[in-house]
Design a protein around this motif. Sequence first.
Motif, PDB file in Angstrom:
ATOM      1  N   LYS A  10      -6.878   7.621  13.060  1.00 29.34           N
ATOM      2  CA  LYS A  10      -7.008   6.259  13.611  1.00 29.34           C
ATOM      3  C   LYS A  10      -5.918   5.966  14.633  1.00 29.34           C
ATOM      4  CE  LYS A  10      -3.875   3.689  10.882  1.00 29.34           C
ATOM      5  NZ  LYS A  10      -2.694   3.005  11.369  1.00 29.34           N
ATOM      6  N   TYR A  68       3.508 -16.027  -1.301  1.00 28.99           N
ATOM      7  CA  TYR A  68       4.413 -15.901  -0.152  1.00 28.99           C
ATOM      8  C   TYR A  68       5.671 -16.759  -0.280  1.00 28.99           C
ATOM      9  CZ  TYR A  68       1.903 -12.893   3.149  1.00 28.99           C
ATOM     10  OH  TYR A  68       1.364 -11.817   3.789  1.00 28.99           O
ATOM     11  N   ASP A  90       1.659  -8.971  -1.993  1.00 27.53           N
ATOM     12  CA  ASP A  90       0.377  -8.419  -1.541  1.00 27.53           C
ATOM     13  C   ASP A  90      -0.722  -9.411  -1.877  1.00 27.53           C
ATOM     14  OD1 ASP A  90      -0.462  -5.229  -0.786  1.00 27.53           O
ATOM     15  OD2 ASP A  90      -2.095  -6.582  -1.364  1.00 27.53           O
ATOM     16  N   THR A 139       2.153   0.478  11.900  1.00 25.36           N
ATOM     17  CA  THR A 139       1.916   1.166  13.170  1.00 25.36           C
ATOM     18  C   THR A 139       0.990   0.287  14.008  1.00 25.36           C
ATOM     19  OG1 THR A 139       2.097   3.273  12.033  1.00 25.36           O
ATOM     20  CG2 THR A 139       1.008   3.292  14.188  1.00 25.36           C
ATOM     21  N   ARG A 161      -8.765   8.585   2.551  1.00 25.15           N
ATOM     22  CA  ARG A 161      -9.180   7.979   3.820  1.00 25.15           C
ATOM     23  C   ARG A 161      -9.433   9.096   4.841  1.00 25.15           C
ATOM     24  NH1 ARG A 161      -4.475   3.478   4.449  1.00 25.15           N
ATOM     25  NH2 ARG A 161      -3.260   5.223   3.650  1.00 25.15           N
ATOM     26  N   GLY A 190       0.845  -1.195   0.000  1.00 26.57           N
ATOM     27  CA  GLY A 190       0.000   0.000   0.000  1.00 26.57           C
ATOM     28  C   GLY A 190       0.877   1.240   0.000  1.00 26.57           C
ATOM     29  N   TYR A 191       0.382   2.307   0.606  1.00 24.46           N
ATOM     30  CA  TYR A 191       1.121   3.578   0.628  1.00 24.46           C
ATOM     31  C   TYR A 191       2.510   3.385   1.226  1.00 24.46           C
ATOM     32  CZ  TYR A 191      -3.013   6.181  -0.777  1.00 24.46           C
ATOM     33  OH  TYR A 191      -4.073   6.680  -1.498  1.00 24.46           O
ATOM     34  N   LEU A 192       2.586   2.583   2.279  1.00 23.52           N
ATOM     35  CA  LEU A 192       3.887   2.349   2.908  1.00 23.52           C
ATOM     36  C   LEU A 192       4.718   1.310   2.138  1.00 23.52           C
ATOM     37  CD1 LEU A 192       6.035   2.184   5.172  1.00 23.52           C
ATOM     38  CD2 LEU A 192       4.450   0.784   6.481  1.00 23.52           C
ATOM     39  N   GLU A 198       2.772  11.077   3.441  1.00 21.95           N
ATOM     40  CA  GLU A 198       2.330  10.953   2.057  1.00 21.95           C
ATOM     41  C   GLU A 198       2.619  12.279   1.350  1.00 21.95           C
ATOM     42  OE1 GLU A 198      -1.640   9.293   1.785  1.00 21.95           O
ATOM     43  OE2 GLU A 198      -1.134   7.843   3.339  1.00 21.95           O
ATOM     44  N   VAL A 211       1.734  -4.190   6.246  1.00 20.03           N
ATOM     45  CA  VAL A 211       0.293  -4.263   5.979  1.00 20.03           C
ATOM     46  C   VAL A 211      -0.461  -3.237   6.828  1.00 20.03           C
ATOM     47  CG1 VAL A 211       0.411  -6.707   5.330  1.00 20.03           C
ATOM     48  CG2 VAL A 211      -0.066  -6.077   7.711  1.00 20.03           C
ATOM     49  N   LYS A 263      -3.357  -4.979  -7.370  1.00 19.33           N
ATOM     50  CA  LYS A 263      -2.235  -4.121  -6.966  1.00 19.33           C
ATOM     51  C   LYS A 263      -0.916  -4.703  -7.473  1.00 19.33           C
ATOM     52  CE  LYS A 263      -3.414  -1.615  -3.017  1.00 19.33           C
ATOM     53  NZ  LYS A 263      -3.506  -1.400  -1.590  1.00 19.33           N
ATOM     54  N   THR A 306      -3.173  -1.317   9.383  1.00 21.06           N
ATOM     55  CA  THR A 306      -3.715  -1.483  10.745  1.00 21.06           C
ATOM     56  C   THR A 306      -4.837  -0.467  10.918  1.00 21.06           C
ATOM     57  OG1 THR A 306      -1.897  -0.049  11.504  1.00 21.06           O
ATOM     58  CG2 THR A 306      -1.641  -2.415  11.878  1.00 21.06           C
TER      59      THR A 306
HETATM   60  N1  LIG Z   1       0.287   5.647   4.682  1.00 21.41           N
HETATM   61  C1  LIG Z   1       1.294   6.187   5.333  1.00 21.41           C
HETATM   62  O1  LIG Z   1       1.700   7.297   5.025  1.00 21.41           O
HETATM   63  C2  LIG Z   1       1.960   5.486   6.469  1.00 21.41           C
HETATM   64  C3  LIG Z   1       1.447   4.330   7.002  1.00 21.41           C
HETATM   65  N2  LIG Z   1       2.014   3.775   8.113  1.00 21.41           N
HETATM   66  C4  LIG Z   1       1.473   2.536   8.647  1.00 21.41           C
HETATM   67  O2  LIG Z   1       1.803   1.514   7.717  1.00 21.41           O
HETATM   68  C5  LIG Z   1       0.796   0.519   7.678  1.00 21.41           C
HETATM   69  C6  LIG Z   1       0.293   0.369   6.255  1.00 21.41           C
HETATM   70  O3  LIG Z   1      -0.341   1.564   5.892  1.00 21.41           O
HETATM   71  P1  LIG Z   1      -0.756   1.868   4.384  1.00 21.41           P
HETATM   72  O4  LIG Z   1       0.338   1.456   3.480  1.00 21.41           O
HETATM   73  O5  LIG Z   1      -1.217   3.261   4.373  1.00 21.41           O
HETATM   74  O6  LIG Z   1      -1.997   0.871   4.212  1.00 21.41           O
HETATM   75  P2  LIG Z   1      -2.672   0.392   2.854  1.00 21.41           P
HETATM   76  O7  LIG Z   1      -4.041  -0.031   3.216  1.00 21.41           O
HETATM   77  O8  LIG Z   1      -2.452   1.397   1.790  1.00 21.41           O
HETATM   78  O9  LIG Z   1      -1.826  -0.901   2.443  1.00 21.41           O
HETATM   79  C7  LIG Z   1      -1.864  -2.114   3.113  1.00 21.41           C
HETATM   80  C8  LIG Z   1      -1.591  -3.218   2.097  1.00 21.41           C
HETATM   81  O10 LIG Z   1      -1.448  -4.455   2.773  1.00 21.41           O
HETATM   82  C9  LIG Z   1      -2.051  -5.471   1.975  1.00 21.41           C
HETATM   83  N3  LIG Z   1      -2.337  -6.628   2.820  1.00 21.41           N
HETATM   84  C10 LIG Z   1      -3.295  -6.754   3.781  1.00 21.41           C
HETATM   85  N4  LIG Z   1      -3.203  -7.962   4.359  1.00 21.41           N
HETATM   86  C11 LIG Z   1      -2.177  -8.621   3.765  1.00 21.41           C
HETATM   87  C12 LIG Z   1      -1.585  -9.892   3.942  1.00 21.41           C
HETATM   88  N5  LIG Z   1      -2.014 -10.742   4.869  1.00 21.41           N
HETATM   89  N6  LIG Z   1      -0.546 -10.223   3.146  1.00 21.41           N
HETATM   90  C13 LIG Z   1      -0.081  -9.359   2.209  1.00 21.41           C
HETATM   91  N7  LIG Z   1      -0.604  -8.146   2.004  1.00 21.41           N
HETATM   92  C14 LIG Z   1      -1.621  -7.766   2.774  1.00 21.41           C
HETATM   93  C15 LIG Z   1      -3.293  -4.793   1.414  1.00 21.41           C
HETATM   94  O11 LIG Z   1      -3.790  -5.463   0.286  1.00 21.41           O
HETATM   95  C16 LIG Z   1      -2.730  -3.409   1.086  1.00 21.41           C
HETATM   96  O12 LIG Z   1      -2.210  -3.349  -0.221  1.00 21.41           O
HETATM   97  C17 LIG Z   1      -0.261   0.970   8.696  1.00 21.41           C
HETATM   98  O13 LIG Z   1       0.031   0.385   9.929  1.00 21.41           O
HETATM   99  C18 LIG Z   1      -0.042   2.472   8.767  1.00 21.41           C
HETATM  100  O14 LIG Z   1      -0.497   3.023   9.974  1.00 21.41           O
HETATM  101  C19 LIG Z   1       3.126   4.292   8.696  1.00 21.41           C
HETATM  102  C20 LIG Z   1       3.695   5.423   8.200  1.00 21.41           C
HETATM  103  C21 LIG Z   1       3.166   6.107   7.048  1.00 21.41           C
END
Ligand SMILES: NC(=O)C1=CN([C@@H]2O[C@H](COP(=O)(O)OP(=O)(O)OC[C@H]3O[C@@H](n4cnc5c(N)ncnc54)[C@H](O)[C@@H]3O)[C@@H](O)[C@H]2O)C=CC1
Length: 466
Positions: free
Chosen positions: A291, A92, A52, A143, A358, A31-33, A177, A105, A57, A107
């Motif tokens: 969140k 995997y 993923d 996080t 979001r 995802g974004y991270l 972001e 992933v 994606k 949270t």
């Molecule tokens: N978006 C941001 O700017 C930042 C996010 N974070 C933290 O990083 C984490 C991820 O955030 P985002 O990237 O924004 O979330 P997101 O929702 O954009 O991406 C999460 C990804 O994980 C994948 N996923 C879910 N379950 C899975 C599994 N079992 N196996 C493989 N892939 C799986 C989803 O399909 C999705 O592509 C969160 O804990 C967030 O709080 C931390 C710093 C910055």
Amino acid sequence: MRRGATSAPRPAVATGYSRPVALRISVVGTGYLGAVHAACMADLGHTVVAIDVDPAKVEALAAGRAPIFEPGLDELLERALATGRLTFTSDYAAAAGADVHFICVGTPQRRGENAADTSYVFAAAESLAPHLGASTLVVGKSTVPVGTAARVLERLRRGAPAGDGVRLAWNPEFLREGFAIEDTVAPDRFVYGVDGDTADADVALLDQVYAAPLATGTPRLVTDFATAELVKVSANAFLATKISFINAMAEVCEAAGADVVALAEAIGHDDRIGHKFLGAGLGFGGGCLPKDIRAFMARAGELGADQALTFLREVDAINLRRRSRMVDLARAECGGTLIGKKVAVLGAAFKPNSDDIRDSPALDVARAAHLAGATVTVHDPKALPVARRVHPDMSYADTIEAACEGADVVLHLTEWKDYRDIDPAALKAVVSSPHIIDGRNALDPARWRGAGWTYRALGRPHPVVA
Ligand SMILES: NC(=O)C1=CN([C@@H]2O[C@H](COP(=O)(O)OP(=O)(O)OC[C@H]3O[C@@H](n4cnc5c(N)ncnc54)[C@H](O)[C@@H]3O)[C@@H](O)[C@H]2O)C=CC1
Ligand SMILES: O=C(O)[C@H]1O[C@H](OP(=O)(O)OP(=O)(O)OC[C@H]2O[C@@H](n3ccc(=O)[nH]c3=O)[C@H](O)[C@@H]2O)[C@H](O)[C@@H](O)[C@@H]1O
């Protein structure tokens, strides 16, 4: 240091980093991270497989198309894919043989609750475990509520053939972001939460992963799991508190006829306060700050420390009040009712230079105005595709002019540069009544007033004495 942070002496910061070594890395979650982390790690010279569960994606990323808008990511993906060091998969098994596995992933907030949903982290750990070799290191970046890392380690060890040989570190991510690449390769600091007898080896391996940024002097702090987990959520809680502080001042300014923009400028000159994150307006949104403060409160409650964080309830409440204040101002500009009025909303993303919607304050306001009886049309330079997909019930326009056509009031809710560049005189010819409310205090009041608009802003007197 990119955000101009001042640095007090930090005894825990270690020195003497290793020389760059190319490692084999897996990144779980794109995802974004995760997408940014995977591409950046490949760009640093490592060989990366990113995994993923979302096949769409994976397919897009493998073809060099970022599924999100993040400045520079398309170019970075193209460059990294061309080296052959970056691959994407849903399998995997491809993680087997990697030296380091990053868990990235989501949270999200649990539906109907404040707490974080950590199920994706545990699912990722369970899927990864069977593929872990005897001396691999898993690194959590998501996080998480404090205490999660220890549980993830248990889960990994239960599922891995290597059992207790599996190692875990928690290395929270601080990227913003819109600046995700820069923040990944040149962060303010690295934090490594480590545990047990292998802590020194785990630190050494992480130093190899980040050898290039560390060589530029980036501080690196080594802690236990719990402290690393808490560093992340407390940093976000502090940032949210700073924004809500200035928005609380905006409420008082509104009551007193004072100007919060001038106030923020004045208090920010005190180095101890600083100017950053004192941008008063519609408040914070996105997939993280809202969140994360709620999950932090929930976790503190579970630990019996809920009193320590009751102030975050106020931080959240102040933040949400800005959204209803915006709707009230729109109603006032429309003569006391929104029923049958046409409202143009400039901005759908939760912040500029991102297509992330979001918990977007802009879309929340748009929806509230719609529910109050207005015909609302939303514009955004990048977030329209995702907004149309997620909220098909709202109306959208591809150009600023089309969104503003016949509008009784224009709401500026996400501070894209495109909106600062608007020619107010030209836009005046399109609207029904030239009323603009600046929800981000980012437009130049004099320009808009000079072109014959009524300009109002959150936290500022009306008319603004600029
Ligand atoms: N978006 C941001 O700017 C930042 C996010 N974070 C933290 O990083 C984490 C991820 O955030 P985002 O990237 O924004 O979330 P997101 O929702 O954009 O991406 C999460 C990804 O994980 C994948 N996923 C879910 N379950 C899975 C599994 N079992 N196996 C493989 N892939 C799986 C989803 O399909 C999705 O592509 C969160 O804990 C967030 O709080 C931390 C710093 C910055
Ligand atoms: O944990 C995370 O995911 C990330 O959350 C935030 O990053 P991000 O959500 O990308 O965006 P910010 O720049 O922090 O902005 C958050 C919200 O606050 C608002 N904001 C920001 C600054 C300000 O002065 N006023 C204000 O209302 C923005 O418009 C936006 O809606 C943190 O800044 C990152 O350090 C952290 O890694």
